[in-house]
Design a protein around this motif. Sequence first.
Motif, PDB file in Angstrom:
ATOM      1  N   ASN A 227     -31.022 -16.823  -1.565  1.00  0.00           N
ATOM      2  CA  ASN A 227     -31.978 -16.466  -0.526  1.00  0.00           C
ATOM      3  C   ASN A 227     -32.262 -14.978  -0.476  1.00  0.00           C
ATOM      4  O   ASN A 227     -32.715 -14.461   0.534  1.00  0.00           O
TER       5      ASN A 227
ATOM      6  N   PHE B 184     -33.771 -11.513  -2.983  1.00  0.00           N
ATOM      7  CA  PHE B 184     -34.373 -11.062  -4.232  1.00  0.00           C
ATOM      8  C   PHE B 184     -34.443  -9.542  -4.216  1.00  0.00           C
ATOM      9  O   PHE B 184     -34.361  -8.911  -3.173  1.00  0.00           O
TER      10      PHE B 184
ATOM     11  N   ALA C 239     -43.464 -12.453 -11.992  1.00  0.00           N
ATOM     12  CA  ALA C 239     -43.605 -13.903 -12.190  1.00  0.00           C
ATOM     13  C   ALA C 239     -42.629 -14.661 -11.301  1.00  0.00           C
ATOM     14  O   ALA C 239     -42.983 -15.653 -10.654  1.00  0.00           O
ATOM     15  N   ALA C 240     -41.386 -14.201 -11.281  1.00  0.00           N
ATOM     16  CA  ALA C 240     -40.389 -14.875 -10.444  1.00  0.00           C
ATOM     17  C   ALA C 240     -40.773 -14.776  -8.977  1.00  0.00           C
ATOM     18  O   ALA C 240     -40.692 -15.753  -8.225  1.00  0.00           O
TER      19      ALA C 240
ATOM     20  N   MET D 292     -43.706 -17.128  -8.300  1.00  0.00           N
ATOM     21  CA  MET D 292     -43.331 -18.539  -8.446  1.00  0.00           C
ATOM     22  C   MET D 292     -42.421 -18.994  -7.320  1.00  0.00           C
ATOM     23  O   MET D 292     -42.354 -20.192  -7.024  1.00  0.00           O
ATOM     24  N   SER D 293     -41.738 -18.062  -6.684  1.00  0.00           N
ATOM     25  CA  SER D 293     -40.843 -18.450  -5.585  1.00  0.00           C
ATOM     26  C   SER D 293     -41.600 -18.757  -4.301  1.00  0.00           C
ATOM     27  O   SER D 293     -41.024 -19.298  -3.350  1.00  0.00           O
ATOM     28  N   ILE D 294     -42.883 -18.410  -4.257  1.00  0.00           N
ATOM     29  CA  ILE D 294     -43.680 -18.718  -3.053  1.00  0.00           C
ATOM     30  C   ILE D 294     -43.915 -20.228  -2.992  1.00  0.00           C
ATOM     31  O   ILE D 294     -44.181 -20.865  -4.022  1.00  0.00           O
ATOM     32  N   ASN D 295     -43.847 -20.776  -1.813  1.00  0.00           N
ATOM     33  CA  ASN D 295     -44.033 -22.224  -1.630  1.00  0.00           C
ATOM     34  C   ASN D 295     -45.308 -22.704  -2.306  1.00  0.00           C
ATOM     35  O   ASN D 295     -46.350 -22.075  -2.159  1.00  0.00           O
TER      36      ASN D 295
ATOM     37  N   VAL E  76     -46.402 -22.740  -5.294  1.00  0.00           N
ATOM     38  CA  VAL E  76     -46.948 -22.090  -6.487  1.00  0.00           C
ATOM     39  C   VAL E  76     -46.481 -22.826  -7.742  1.00  0.00           C
ATOM     40  O   VAL E  76     -45.303 -23.170  -7.861  1.00  0.00           O
ATOM     41  N   LYS E  77     -47.406 -23.075  -8.661  1.00  0.00           N
ATOM     42  CA  LYS E  77     -47.088 -23.833  -9.875  1.00  0.00           C
ATOM     43  C   LYS E  77     -47.402 -23.080 -11.157  1.00  0.00           C
ATOM     44  O   LYS E  77     -47.166 -23.612 -12.258  1.00  0.00           O
ATOM     45  N   GLY E  78     -47.961 -21.876 -11.063  1.00  0.00           N
ATOM     46  CA  GLY E  78     -48.251 -21.129 -12.285  1.00  0.00           C
ATOM     47  C   GLY E  78     -48.477 -19.670 -11.966  1.00  0.00           C
ATOM     48  O   GLY E  78     -48.930 -19.335 -10.870  1.00  0.00           O
ATOM     49  N   VAL E  79     -48.129 -18.819 -12.924  1.00  0.00           N
ATOM     50  CA  VAL E  79     -48.297 -17.376 -12.755  1.00  0.00           C
ATOM     51  C   VAL E  79     -48.845 -16.787 -14.046  1.00  0.00           C
ATOM     52  O   VAL E  79     -48.437 -17.202 -15.142  1.00  0.00           O
TER      53      VAL E  79
END
Lengths: 361, 361, 361, 361
Positions: C4, C6, C235-236, C239-242, C244-247
């Motif tokens: 939890n 970053f 990218a990480a 992608m960690s945002i609710n 999100v499926k691609g960066v």
Amino acid sequence: MSHNSFGHLFRVTTWGESHGPAIGCVIDGCPPLIPLSEADIQGFMDKRKPGQSRFTTQRREPDQVKILSGVMVDDDGVQKTTGTPISLMVENTDQRSKDYSEIKDRFRPGHADFTYNAKYGIRDYRGGGRSSARETAMRVAAGAVARRVLQGVTIRGALVQVGPHKIARENWDWAEVDNNPFFSPDAKAAEFWAEYLDGVRKAGSSVGAVVEVIAEGVPSGWGAPIYGKLDTDIAAAMMSINAVKGVEIGNGFDAASLTGEDNADEIRIDDVGQPMFLTNHSGGVLGGISNGDPLVARFAVKPTSSILTERKSITRQGEEVDVMTKGRHDPCVGIRAVPVGEAMMACVLADHFLRHRGQIG
Amino acid sequence: MSHNSFGHLFRVTTWGESHGPAIGCVIDGCPPLIPLSEADIQGFMDKRKPGQSRFTTQRREPDQVKILSGVMVDDDGVQKTTGTPISLMVENTDQRSKDYSEIKDRFRPGHADFTYNAKYGIRDYRGGGRSSARETAMRVAAGAVARRVLQGVTIRGALVQVGPHKIARENWDWAEVDNNPFFSPDAKAAEFWAEYLDGVRKAGSSVGAVVEVIAEGVPSGWGAPIYGKLDTDIAAAMMSINAVKGVEIGNGFDAASLTGEDNADEIRIDDVGQPMFLTNHSGGVLGGISNGDPLVARFAVKPTSSILTERKSITRQGEEVDVMTKGRHDPCVGIRAVPVGEAMMACVLADHFLRHRGQIG
Amino acid sequence: MSHNSFGHLFRVTTWGESHGPAIGCVIDGCPPLIPLSEADIQGFMDKRKPGQSRFTTQRREPDQVKILSGVMVDDDGVQKTTGTPISLMVENTDQRSKDYSEIKDRFRPGHADFTYNAKYGIRDYRGGGRSSARETAMRVAAGAVARRVLQGVTIRGALVQVGPHKIARENWDWAEVDNNPFFSPDAKAAEFWAEYLDGVRKAGSSVGAVVEVIAEGVPSGWGAPIYGKLDTDIAAAMMSINAVKGVEIGNGFDAASLTGEDNADEIRIDDVGQPMFLTNHSGGVLGGISNGDPLVARFAVKPTSSILTERKSITRQGEEVDVMTKGRHDPCVGIRAVPVGEAMMACVLADHFLRHRGQIG
Amino acid sequence: MSHNSFGHLFRVTTWGESHGPAIGCVIDGCPPLIPLSEADIQGFMDKRKPGQSRFTTQRREPDQVKILSGVMVDDDGVQKTTGTPISLMVENTDQRSKDYSEIKDRFRPGHADFTYNAKYGIRDYRGGGRSSARETAMRVAAGAVARRVLQGVTIRGALVQVGPHKIARENWDWAEVDNNPFFSPDAKAAEFWAEYLDGVRKAGSSVGAVVEVIAEGVPSGWGAPIYGKLDTDIAAAMMSINAVKGVEIGNGFDAASLTGEDNADEIRIDDVGQPMFLTNHSGGVLGGISNGDPLVARFAVKPTSSILTERKSITRQGEEVDVMTKGRHDPCVGIRAVPVGEAMMACVLADHFLRHRGQIG
């Protein structure tokens, strides 16, 4: 998280077993453009190297360090760090191909044999494997690099107690440290210890010791609250050295007996207008942050567990046996812990220097 | 990396200043499905709470802990951890709106005033701000959660020395620890300390102390080489507590004076066929890994720096002044360090339990 | 390690559930002496706040942020960071005490209900608990602090696609972003989307979106090889945002179709003698390190999983059911992801700024 | 924190430059008692090895991996991991002692030359130094170890697009992947690509590609909210591979165009009473936690920056030059990225397996 790494911005990872092909370390985060050659490191390796006197193990290893990455010859012809990981390696050359069948299934009291087996269900029993003090060679190598990062900081260690015999503080002379095989700052104590340790060695016994490491030239402001305290990291660094059982900063355990009046380090302004602590009971750190005074750490090393007297133990299979550890051992491992303690201090300080610069600029 | 966090899989982050609106912590990585209520935590908070006897600071704080996240009432009606971060908060209720102008620009000797200012160029001077021992309340709260994770492990602490006065080891009785205001396992020592500390308190002075923390029921195999040693992490955890200047494991500094024969813990097979160490000089850890014996750690706490006698110091502006610290202080902060030391031991063990389970299964 | 948290030197830890008493975050490592008030943060909170148009959830939360620690009014009367942890909290005020029995044991398709239950064996089902996008409010709060650390860096986000409908790149006008409820830089696209999303909303359906975030003013040299690459961390973070499926960075997936000639960013010397890239296909990063050009990241957000159409699912007890998610939902969660994406970019850059300064000076 | 490490409980640190004496990695945290020989690793190294077809660089390196630590022959005669750090090394044998004076001071467009110089003020220009894709050999080595940790999980990668030319999804046949030099699951696409890439290669040009990696057999429950999401870590792992510019999970960017109805993965109970997702739009992960379906990740690789066409650039001294990169290069680096992508997936999963076991048991 890594069980075999320490530091954050100056991060050291070590690997290797006592009797494998090699041991090594990777240093990540080292600043670039720092002149660094193998010779810069080798001098410190030689201080820790076994077989330098009759008071240390007679294992003969040249401990020749190689730099495998992270350096480049610059336009001025000087080899410098590039900011990428520095990989250092020392090949193991004295791996006697002896018969290990006797030790293979026996837990030597005081060693990590029992606990490694309990944890992993397998262990490299050759020379202690990963738990061998041989690993500390790579700490010394990393410490040599850390010293290059720490311009203006002087880190020195000394042996201050062997068995029950302490140095006389009033005899302290840094110039003596290299004049005897004990890193003793007290020439008289060194003479006494020589005789004392000869007896210990001939009896196949061993004794503990206390090492003191002092860092001078650390500016005020390094370190951090609360769990990143400078003294917390020094304590962890020293406690991680093989056989260490206690760590103190400044007055250490003696502080328990003092009153607040006696333990306070009063402050005045010196001749050039700078803050000046009148004493250094704190060992150079307040609230986890350096105060500009010398950092003073001490650690206790237990007696070498390998002795010629039989001790009760058990085998891996659960049979009771008596174990005597033959072979080449240090009668007082505390001696060779001196350069190791210096190296750990250097690594912690290099890390905190970079951490401080990161947050504060 | 975080200066205000510790642990890896059981990770604790604390925040807050002594005189801000609140202090708190976030515990990340706690396993799910562990019953946890505020009452489970409050009992431990109350042990550390100030103002419980005349020997601790008279600051009055209820230290009422609130759970803000990470728990849920399960189908069986019991509130349990959910595996998500547990946020705990204690509101500061005794922030006397007093005049801080006197302390604002003066560095109290022995405190972190000078070093925080040197590092950050700004500091919260109200009650010591972040460097206040008030932060340790959140360690105790986290430790209470850690204990819930550690089924079968008993963690107990005791005060074993106040000023120069040690307990008599032969009098050790755990049942006495809660019968006196010092967490003393020696009833006679407690009586003596009461009188001794009354004198210290009336003189506006302070003294140091030594705390011992013992964890029983830890199975063999927890911990890890080389920089993830169980004793390394215990040393760091204890050294991070305010005012701690030294840490020992098992024989600690006394090990330096021993021979290998005397320091060895011999091993035999017990009545039920299990390995049994005949002594516990090691303090329950070999090569950084637990051996199944009780873990034994001790730490030295320096005398409270806040005393009524004037000490030489300087101001933030570089003027020489004499500083006397008025206010409500502990004559011996070591007393309240007992539950804090227990909590740190619990947190380290919870973390190593999870780390062990991660690698080994 | 922390699930939890970053960042490393600018480290953010968030806690809290959608329907618990509060949500919050702790920011550790923030440099001291940075002016910071609640108002500095609140402006960004308000951009993400629900209920601002008919295209976002009608949940009404003031999302009033409180600073609980880490700041102090300096001698100049300005509240500034002190270098200690900044604790931020938002109380949950719209926790309707409704009947959750219907959702309690049902796994909503597309949500984390099934997986949280699979992992933890328990879950906070009220409003999605920890997996709720409500957590992103604290990212925005942390991002607001990160922006204060990043002097000279401008971070802006925009919605560039809603469902299959993309903006026209040639219409890009940053000034338009605040003129429509979509953060669209293309006024015409915004008009079209309004009509389109009204249809989606009325149908009880939802659509996905693409967000683009651009950071200008980042100097060359931030970031690091190999696993600490600036684009890796971006990218990480995205992608960690609710949902999100691609960066993508720079040309992103389109780079796959290009030749080396077309994808190269040629370099020249500009009028003031500085290096100048003629194009920015790279998105401002080469080998993980910034090249001085704008950092360009895009991320795809899946359609809101909560829809009014029944979908096949199962209960916690393993029974087949059809699930329809009533309640207040975003027809396109991608809209409110814009300020969240900006905040994540800010946090990553603040961290890399400090990391760069730590290693390089 | 370490720029050259990734993973937490299964932690990989790599070191080495393209033209230094060797490259290597250290794997920390690997569980003990896992059979591991050099041959287990070498098979995967050979898949990535250069010079295997005319479509990859003609640099000839045997890439022979050596295990330097962390293994021991057990009582049953099988070499197994011991739980201590596994050090792997590959000696660089094809370091042509050529004249680097031409490249030494020139920044090749699209490469990291400019940014390394901007950051560090020094760079190893020989073959790209640390930024060379040669580093990925050690990822493959680490991935081979990770696969041994992951019993029951199958990880396979494939090339699904070369330049603008995609495979036909209906032709997907895993058996074909090893029948062509492109790791193409579509035999027809492979034929087409061969002709296409011959043209690219002869023109001294290059093209990008898209790689897909699929992990089957991952149980539900691995991964974690919020910043420790499985897809977050996969995104970071893939984006850290040289030349990667975009990462997708499941539907990826296409999800932006879908409605909630179409993107939902409905759930039913299968014949043996287990939950069964009817589709896998999510790519096997919901809320950052695996749902038991195959994990599906894709990443875009930009065209090789080294091409035979001159591009505008500058020198280290700030002079404008035209740069053409001679030498042995891959016309499509995406091909050799397939085993690298597999390896990164394996490492991320091994790490999350251990992390899950740590927290949940």
